[in-house]
Design a protein around this motif. Structure first.
Motif, mmCIF file in Angstrom:
data_model
loop_
_atom_site.group_PDB
_atom_site.id
_atom_site.type_symbol
_atom_site.label_atom_id
_atom_site.label_comp_id
_atom_site.label_asym_id
_atom_site.label_seq_id
_atom_site.Cartn_x
_atom_site.Cartn_y
_atom_site.Cartn_z
ATOM 1 N N GLU A 176 32.749 0.732 8.627
ATOM 2 C CA GLU A 176 31.687 0.526 9.619
ATOM 3 C C GLU A 176 31.049 -0.842 9.427
ATOM 4 O OE1 GLU A 176 29.861 4.918 10.541
ATOM 5 O OE2 GLU A 176 29.050 3.855 8.818
ATOM 6 N N LEU A 205 26.343 2.606 14.109
ATOM 7 C CA LEU A 205 27.149 1.560 13.485
ATOM 8 C C LEU A 205 28.569 1.627 14.046
ATOM 9 C CD1 LEU A 205 26.001 1.837 9.751
ATOM 10 C CD2 LEU A 205 25.228 0.224 11.506
ATOM 11 N N ARG A 237 32.687 0.913 14.332
ATOM 12 C CA ARG A 237 33.779 1.054 13.365
ATOM 13 C C ARG A 237 34.819 -0.044 13.531
ATOM 14 N NH1 ARG A 237 33.377 5.175 10.446
ATOM 15 N NH2 ARG A 237 35.570 5.368 9.923
#
Length: 150
Positions: free
Chosen positions: A55, A100, A102
């Protein structure tokens, strides 16, 4: 009105628009430019300095937005045959990070220029992932003065 004839994706050209160099280049495409707005993209690679556990971490999202602002200034200098100036983040407020992204995903960031005076640029920005806003913030960036030391 987009003053950019076509997206800029070539890494060499992107590097002419921003002062950052590897491993901290956080924009891969300039997608839009006019006198009040700029937009960029970043494909998240696993080698990215800010990736942890697949992430992109919060500082990476913030740096991506700051480099989008740098693209705004850098493109203005570039079309006037001048070298992109160095700058830094002066302040951030109202930051909200919802998710967040990836590795492999592509961020789309749009920055609206609220005010620009004497090397200080105040902006409002948002970052999207698949059309969903995952970050928003106001940011103030400051151009480094020529006589300023590293």
């Amino acid at each position: 009105m987009n003053l950019l004839k076509e997206k800029i994706t070539e890494r060499e050209t992107i590097l002419k628009l921003i002062p950052q160099r590897a491993p901290i280049v956080m924009v891969s495409t300039l997608t839009y430019y006019d006198e009040n707005k700029v937009a960029s993209e970043l494909k998240i690679e696993k080698e990215n300095l800010f990736v942890k556990n697949s992430e992109l971490q919060e500082p990476g999202l913030i740096e991506h937005m700051a480099q989008t602002v740098a693209l705004y200034t850098g493109y203005h200098f570039y079309i006037n045959n001048l070298e992109a100036p160095e700058g830094y983040i002066g302040a951030i407020k109202g930051i909200e990070i919802k998710k967040l992204p990836r590795v492999g995903e592509i961020l789309e960031t749009e920055v609206e220029i609220l005010q620009e005076i004497m090397g200080v640029t105040l902006v409002k920005g948002m970052t999207k992932l698949d059309g969903e806003i995952i970050m928003s913030a106001q940011m103030k960036t400051v151009l480094k003065k020529e006589n300023e030391k590293e």
